[in-house]
Structures are given as structure tokens and as C-alpha cells.
Write an enzyme that holds these catalytic residues in place. Structure first.
Site, PDB file in Angstrom:
ATOM      1  N   THR A  13       0.840  -1.197   0.000  1.00 35.66           N
ATOM      2  CA  THR A  13       0.000   0.000   0.000  1.00 35.66           C
ATOM      3  C   THR A  13       0.880   1.253   0.000  1.00 35.66           C
ATOM      4  O   THR A  13       2.025   1.223   0.424  1.00 35.66           O
ATOM      5  CB  THR A  13      -0.920   0.039   1.226  1.00 35.66           C
ATOM      6  OG1 THR A  13      -0.120   0.121   2.424  1.00 35.66           O
ATOM      7  CG2 THR A  13      -1.806  -1.198   1.283  1.00 35.66           C
ATOM      8  N   GLY A  14       0.323   2.347  -0.512  1.00 34.75           N
ATOM      9  CA  GLY A  14       1.033   3.620  -0.484  1.00 34.75           C
ATOM     10  C   GLY A  14       2.144   3.741  -1.507  1.00 34.75           C
ATOM     11  O   GLY A  14       3.224   4.245  -1.206  1.00 34.75           O
ATOM     12  N   SER A 157       6.745   5.583  12.329  1.00 37.19           N
ATOM     13  CA  SER A 157       7.588   6.745  12.594  1.00 37.19           C
ATOM     14  C   SER A 157       7.441   7.111  14.061  1.00 37.19           C
ATOM     15  O   SER A 157       6.397   6.881  14.664  1.00 37.19           O
ATOM     16  CB  SER A 157       7.159   7.930  11.718  1.00 37.19           C
ATOM     17  OG  SER A 157       7.839   9.116  12.100  1.00 37.19           O
ATOM     18  N   TYR A 166      -0.124  12.590  13.010  1.00 39.81           N
ATOM     19  CA  TYR A 166       0.662  11.575  12.314  1.00 39.81           C
ATOM     20  C   TYR A 166       1.346  10.647  13.312  1.00 39.81           C
ATOM     21  O   TYR A 166       1.206   9.427  13.259  1.00 39.81           O
ATOM     22  CB  TYR A 166       1.697  12.258  11.423  1.00 39.81           C
ATOM     23  CG  TYR A 166       2.679  11.324  10.753  1.00 39.81           C
ATOM     24  CD1 TYR A 166       2.290  10.501   9.699  1.00 39.81           C
ATOM     25  CD2 TYR A 166       4.011  11.277  11.166  1.00 39.81           C
ATOM     26  CE1 TYR A 166       3.200   9.659   9.075  1.00 39.81           C
ATOM     27  CE2 TYR A 166       4.923  10.442  10.550  1.00 39.81           C
ATOM     28  CZ  TYR A 166       4.510   9.627   9.508  1.00 39.81           C
ATOM     29  OH  TYR A 166       5.410   8.791   8.902  1.00 39.81           O
TER      30      TYR A 166
END
Length: 254
Positions: A13-14, A157, A166
């Protein structure tokens, strides 16, 4: 289409831009003998500072095909709870059963505790956390491979300061993915999280780039290929014993 026994199928994905981490991982896996289904969402790139890369999907498909892979690109907005089921259905219809899931998708808009909007917070969690859960669930419900052959890898992250929604949603992604290492044990599916550290795929300013270089003992920035090598190993038979781990692949960045 009937899946070739010689080439297992991975869903990545992405994969929206040729310079992205997702594309780098897809290239490495294609070179290692995988057929590739990949998802992308043009509207996301259009909202970002780098903009849409014209012709990127066709270029990525050609690159992967030249490496011997049969390739299926699938455009999908992972905010939609129905998207994971649709993505897997399209991948299986054209390639056969998926035996590895590599999640590189993300929503990433810089904002802090005081200026993050509710809409942005909810969208980050929908894409980075909820979609991760739904993709893993869909993968597990459909998985029919031999015990020990299934693979799940998610990219994360630890950047949260001034990047609140995020970082917070990536923290949720970590927990969801690592839970799969235990909850999917009957299927023999491994699940790991990779933190690639700062990789310049078009988002870094000169100031950020210099700061990252100063914090990295090896004196260079990470590349998509650096991440791809680790993901390739985790998806290989040799990577089977690595399970339930959050792995940093960042050159020793502080």
C-alpha cells in the site's frame, strides 16, 4: 488469473510516487520474485507540497514488469472502510492469493497540539490506524498459505512533536501490527513494524536535511532502498524467525 507457484503475491500500500518508499519496496520485492499488487491515492499527493507525479503509476508498473512481476495497480482512498476489502478482491482476482502485506500508506500533515483540527486528527487515524487494522483483518480472513509463509510488515515513525496526528496514529499502527504477531499465530503469519527514520522523498527542507545529516553517524540520509532491503528480508523465508518486532533501520540516527 491463476497465481504462478514460482511467484508469490504481495500487496504493497502507499505506492504513489516513483521516489517513494513504497515504490522502492515494490521494486525490491519484484526483483526478489514477487508478483505485486499496489495501492495508491492520487488525491493525497495532490494535497501535499510535492504534488501529483504525472505518469507515476504507469512508470512504476513498467519498472516492476521489467523485473519480471505481474503487476496490478489499485487506486483507493483508505479513509473508506470498504477500501481494504475492495483492494484485496482486486488483487486476488488478477493475481491469486496474497501471502504478504506491506503497508507503506500514510496521512501526514504537520500540525501541533494547539492547531490540529478534529477533521485532520480523525483522517490521520482513519488512514494510519483504522485502515491498518482493516487491511490486516482482511489479509488474515483470506490467508490460505502454508503455516509460516504469511508476512505482514508496516512502516512507522516516532516523529510526533509538531506532527501530532501523524505520530499518534502511527503509534496506534505499531500496537495493531504487533498484536497480529500473537493473534494470527494459528495462521503462522509473522508481523513486524519497521521505522526507517528520516528518508528524503521530496518533503525535506534544506534545514531539515542538514539536521538529519548531523544526527546520523554514517553521514548520509536513508534511502527507500535501505528500507526495501530490510522489508525484503522480512518477507523472505529467511526472515521467518523475526516476529512481533519494531525494528529501526535508520543508520543509527539519534
Amino acid at each position: 488469473m491463476t497465481q504462478s507457484a514460482a511467484r508469490p503475491v504481495v500487496l504493497v500500500t502507499g505506492v504513489g510516487r516513483t521516489v517513494g518508499i513504497g515504490a522502492g519496496i515494490a521494486r525490491q520485492l519484484a526483483a526478489s520474485g514477487w508478483d505485486i499488487a499496489f495501492s495508491y491515492w492520487t488525491a493525497y499527493d495532490d494535497r501535499m507540497q510535492w504534488g501529483v507525479q504525472s505518469g507515476a503509476t504507469d512508470e512504476i508498473v513498467k519498472e516492476l514488469s521489467d523485473l519480471g512481476a505481474t503487476v496490478v495497480p489499485i487506486e483507493a482512498d483508505l479513509v473508506d472502510p470498504a477500501a481494504p476489502e475492495r483492494i484485496f478482491a482486486a488483487a486476488e482476482e488478477q493475481l491469486g492469493k496474497v501471502t504478504a502485506l506491506v503497508m507503506c500508506h500514510c496521512e501526514s500533515i504537520d500540525s501541533s497540539i494547539l492547531d490540529t483540527t478534529i477533521e485532520s486528527f480523525d483522517r490521520h487515524f482513519a488512514v494510519n490506524a483504522r485502515a491498518t487494522w482493516l487491511l490486516i483483518r482482511e489479509f488474515a480472513q483470506r490467508f490460505t498459505g502454508a503455516h509460516g509463509t504469511g508476512r505482514i510488515v508496516a512502516l512507522t515513525s516516532d516523529h510526533t512533536v509538531h506532527n501530532l496526528p501523524y505520530g499518534a496514529s502511527k503509534g496506534a499502527l505499531d500496537r495493531i501490527t504487533l498484536a497480529a504477531a500473537q493473534e494470527l499465530s494459528e495462521l503462522g503469519v509473522t508481523a513486524n513494524v519497521v521505522n526507517p527514520g528520516p528518508i528524503d522523498t521530496g518533503w525535506m527542507t534544506d534545514e531539515v536535511r542538514d539536521a538529519c545529516l548531523q544526527q546520523t553517524p554514517l553521514g548520509r540520509l536513508g534511502t527507500p532502498q535501505d528500507t526495501a532491503h530490510l522489508v525484503d528480508f522480512l518477507c523472505s523465508p529467511q526472515g521467518q524467525w523475526i516476529n512481533g518486532q519494531l525494528l529501526k533501520s535508520n543508520g543509527g540516527s539519534a
